[in-house]
Design an enzyme around this catalytic site. Structure first.
Site, PDB file in Angstrom:
ATOM      1  N   CYS A 144       0.802  -1.236   0.000  1.00 60.43           N
ATOM      2  CA  CYS A 144       0.000   0.000   0.000  1.00 60.43           C
ATOM      3  C   CYS A 144       0.831   1.281   0.000  1.00 60.43           C
ATOM      4  O   CYS A 144       0.775   2.057  -0.952  1.00 60.43           O
ATOM      5  CB  CYS A 144      -0.930  -0.009   1.201  1.00 60.43           C
ATOM      6  SG  CYS A 144      -2.141  -1.325   1.090  1.00 60.43           S
TER       7      CYS A 144
HETATM    8  N1  LIG Z   1      -2.697  -6.343   1.545  1.00 58.37           N
HETATM    9  C1  LIG Z   1      -3.119  -5.273   2.209  1.00 58.37           C
HETATM   10  O1  LIG Z   1      -2.740  -5.058   3.345  1.00 58.37           O
HETATM   11  C2  LIG Z   1      -4.108  -4.291   1.573  1.00 58.37           C
HETATM   12  C3  LIG Z   1      -4.736  -3.359   2.404  1.00 58.37           C
HETATM   13  C4  LIG Z   1      -5.661  -2.483   1.858  1.00 58.37           C
HETATM   14  C5  LIG Z   1      -5.919  -2.520   0.495  1.00 58.37           C
HETATM   15  N2  LIG Z   1      -5.294  -3.418  -0.312  1.00 58.37           N
HETATM   16  C6  LIG Z   1      -5.639  -3.421  -1.741  1.00 58.37           C
HETATM   17  O2  LIG Z   1      -6.487  -4.546  -2.004  1.00 58.37           O
HETATM   18  C7  LIG Z   1      -6.229  -5.050  -3.311  1.00 58.37           C
HETATM   19  C8  LIG Z   1      -5.873  -6.524  -3.233  1.00 58.37           C
HETATM   20  O3  LIG Z   1      -4.662  -6.652  -2.511  1.00 58.37           O
HETATM   21  P1  LIG Z   1      -4.199  -8.011  -1.834  1.00 58.37           P
HETATM   22  O4  LIG Z   1      -3.078  -7.650  -0.916  1.00 58.37           O
HETATM   23  O5  LIG Z   1      -5.352  -8.756  -1.279  1.00 58.37           O
HETATM   24  O6  LIG Z   1      -3.642  -8.781  -3.119  1.00 58.37           O
HETATM   25  P2  LIG Z   1      -3.156 -10.309  -3.193  1.00 58.37           P
HETATM   26  O7  LIG Z   1      -2.112 -10.357  -4.230  1.00 58.37           O
HETATM   27  O8  LIG Z   1      -2.883 -10.852  -1.828  1.00 58.37           O
HETATM   28  O9  LIG Z   1      -4.449 -11.087  -3.729  1.00 58.37           O
HETATM   29  C9  LIG Z   1      -5.025 -10.823  -4.954  1.00 58.37           C
HETATM   30  C10 LIG Z   1      -5.655 -12.116  -5.487  1.00 58.37           C
HETATM   31  O10 LIG Z   1      -6.351 -11.782  -6.685  1.00 58.37           O
HETATM   32  C11 LIG Z   1      -6.182 -12.852  -7.605  1.00 58.37           C
HETATM   33  N3  LIG Z   1      -6.459 -12.333  -8.942  1.00 58.37           N
HETATM   34  C12 LIG Z   1      -5.658 -11.621  -9.765  1.00 58.37           C
HETATM   35  N4  LIG Z   1      -6.313 -11.303 -10.893  1.00 58.37           N
HETATM   36  C13 LIG Z   1      -7.559 -11.822 -10.787  1.00 58.37           C
HETATM   37  C14 LIG Z   1      -8.691 -11.824 -11.620  1.00 58.37           C
HETATM   38  N5  LIG Z   1      -8.689 -11.196 -12.789  1.00 58.37           N
HETATM   39  N6  LIG Z   1      -9.791 -12.466 -11.204  1.00 58.37           N
HETATM   40  C15 LIG Z   1      -9.814 -13.104 -10.008  1.00 58.37           C
HETATM   41  N7  LIG Z   1      -8.768 -13.125  -9.160  1.00 58.37           N
HETATM   42  C16 LIG Z   1      -7.660 -12.489  -9.547  1.00 58.37           C
HETATM   43  C17 LIG Z   1      -4.766 -13.315  -7.372  1.00 58.37           C
HETATM   44  O11 LIG Z   1      -4.575 -14.645  -7.842  1.00 58.37           O
HETATM   45  C18 LIG Z   1      -4.647 -13.203  -5.837  1.00 58.37           C
HETATM   46  O12 LIG Z   1      -5.009 -14.411  -5.184  1.00 58.37           O
HETATM   47  C19 LIG Z   1      -5.125  -4.165  -3.891  1.00 58.37           C
HETATM   48  O13 LIG Z   1      -5.693  -3.140  -4.642  1.00 58.37           O
HETATM   49  C20 LIG Z   1      -4.460  -3.587  -2.659  1.00 58.37           C
HETATM   50  O14 LIG Z   1      -3.873  -2.344  -2.934  1.00 58.37           O
HETATM   51  C21 LIG Z   1      -4.405  -4.320   0.203  1.00 58.37           C
END
Ligand SMILES: NC(=O)c1ccc[n+]([C@@H]2O[C@H](COP(=O)([O-])OP(=O)(O)OC[C@H]3O[C@@H](n4cnc5c(N)ncnc54)[C@H](O)[C@@H]3O)[C@@H](O)[C@H]2O)c1
Length: 448
Positions: free
Chosen positions: A277
């Site tokens: 982030c």
């Molecule tokens: N990790 C954090 O602490 C956090 C906190 C707040 C916001 N976010 C935001 O949340 C969002 C997700 O982050 P995350 O950390 O969970 O990511 P992540 O990489 O842990 O998980 C994302 C998942 O999405 C899947 N994916 C990718 N493309 C896809 C598609 N087209 N269809 C279905 N699944 C798909 C991937 O295989 C993966 O399992 C991002 O925008 C991030 O900025 C993350």
């Protein structure tokens, strides 16, 4: 009239828990959210493009440290949660939350490929009455300019046939106090009805909902929160440089300032920022503003200072080794902690990666220990954590603390390592214990 009945029908299904909830992307954000919906009594289908993630979850195995496998296994066994890589299952859903990655391209522009792919999959499998909520962090305008046209191209009118909203995710991995349920959730829809039904969805499993007037507002809330952190971390990192030049201990300054009961919020310096982030999200806003001919100066300056920190740590290591008449070249350096922050296993954007490569560029032999990262691959090179043992501590010419995991015995580090460079103040107040007074009096800790 049609709108009214779609809205009423969806609200009734949400209230009775008969709605089927979809979560697209089952990572750090999507998996805990899916399980929270399941706990609220919904049937939840998680869609992820990764077959291995899907198979693991269906075996009851969690790939996210904060989510115990037992929670996944019991939700699967109860028939409340299933994972799939088959996008046609999206047709069963009444509401879908999207939590796919939003990384930066090499040019530091937003990489929207995952959001576009998820939106296309939903548009291909969309039906009247569906609620779609984007949760991925993104630039203001994404929900309206990128998502809405895809749904309308499928022949559906947003706010009438389908409902579309943005709701930023605020999960803080490793935080034992604030979780998905008790962290207030901001929701902004394309129309007032979109905000209403999206709020009803999240109210089923989150204690406090904060409705806002538009998707752009909700998108900006998240960017303000993370820019606020980036800028304040940049400020204390600069204070560290200032204090170093003045011969003052920055940590003492910060702790004393933090005794002020109002008007001051404590941030701490470190070896640089990491995670998905804070290093990335402000650039989404900077990029958007560049398209409007505006330069976001605070974002750029904070990013510049924060990204200089790994090099400053390496400079401090070189200086401390020099004080012991040792060159960096040929020294064995043990990096303690490679995850981007305390008590997590996530290495994305970790400053440890820069510290390691900068030390190696200077000819050091670098090993690492991290209780949460047994191994990792970077630039085609596989690394494995060495044990946290007396022998490894004593063998290193310097131990560099990059991540202050709470399970590490820092007294043991101070006692055994010939030199400690501490970028987190993890060794604060610790004095080297030894067999003789001469050893006790030899300071071996440098604050980076
Ligand atoms: N990790 C954090 O602490 C956090 C906190 C707040 C916001 N976010 C935001 O949340 C969002 C997700 O982050 P995350 O950390 O969970 O990511 P992540 O990489 O842990 O998980 C994302 C998942 O999405 C899947 N994916 C990718 N493309 C896809 C598609 N087209 N269809 C279905 N699944 C798909 C991937 O295989 C993966 O399992 C991002 O925008 C991030 O900025 C993350």
């Amino acid at each position: 009239m049609a709108t009214e009945s779609m809205r009423d029908r969806l609200l009734a299904k949400l209230n009775s828990r008969e709605a089927c909830i979809g979560v697209v992307g089952l990572g750090y954000v999507g998996l805990p959210l899916a399980l929270e919906f399941a706990r609220a009594g919904f049937r939840v289908v998680g869609y992820d493009v990764s077959e291995s993630v899907v198979k693991g979850l269906m075996r009851g195995e969690s790939h996210i440290k904060d989510v115990p496998s037992a929670h996944v296994a019991s939700a699967v066994a109860a028939g409340k949660f299933e994972a799939t890589a088959d996008e046609s299952r999206l047709q069963e859903m009444d509401a879908v939350s999207i939590a796919v990655p939003t990384p930066l391209a090499k040019t530091r522009d937003p990489d929207m490929t995952y959001v576009i792919a998820a939106a296309d999959a939903i548009a291909r499998n969309c039906h009247p009455g569906l609620l779609i909520v984007l949760e991925s962090t993104t630039y203001p305008g994404t929900t309206r300019d990128l998502m809405q046209p895809k749904l309308e191209a499928a022949g559906l009118t947003v706010g009438e046939d389908v409902f579309l909203a943005f709701s930023p995710e605020r999960v803080d991995p490793g935080n034992a106090t604030w979780n998905t349920r008790n962290t207030p959730k901001v929701v902004g829809g394309i129309t007032a009805v979109c905000t209403e039904v999206a709020s009803a969805l999240y109210a089923s499993c989150i204690d406090t909902i904060v409705p806002v007037s538009s998707t752009e507002t909700a998108e900006l809330v998240k960017l303000l929160e993370n820019t606020f952190r980036s800028v304040n971390i940049g400020l204390v990192n600069e204070m560290q440089i200032v204090c170093d030049k003045l011969g003052v201990n920055v940590w003492e300054v910060i702790e004393a300032a933090a005794t002020k009961p109002f008007g001051f919020m404590k941030f701490t310096p470190g070896p640089g920022i990491g995670g998905h982030c804070i290093p990335l999200d402000p650039h989404y806003l900077a990029w958007k503003m560049r398209t409007l001919n505006y330069k976001t100066r605070f974002i750029d300056l904070a990013s510049e200072i924060n990204s200089e920190m790994p090099a400053l740590v390496v400079q401090r290591v070189a200086q401390a080794l020099n004080d012991q008449r040792k060159p960096v070249k040929g020294c064995r350096i043990l990096v303690l902690g490679v995850a981007y922050k305390r008590d997590v296993d996530d290495m994305r954007e970790s400053p440890a990666l820069d510290v390691i490569s900068l030390l190696e560029e200077r000819g050091a032999e670098v090993v690492y220990h991290d209780p949460y990262v047994p191994s990792f691959r970077e630039d085609g090179h596989e690394r494995t954590s060495v044990p946290f043992s007396d022998a490894e501590l004593a063998r290193a010419d310097a131990v560099v603390i990059i991540t202050d995991h709470s399970s590490i015995d820092y007294q043991r580090v101070v006692d055994l390592a010939p030199l400690v460079v501490d970028a987190r103040n993890a060794t604060a107040g610790l004095v080297r214990r030894g067999s003789g007074t001469a050893r006790e009096k030899t300071p071996n800790v440098a604050i980076a």
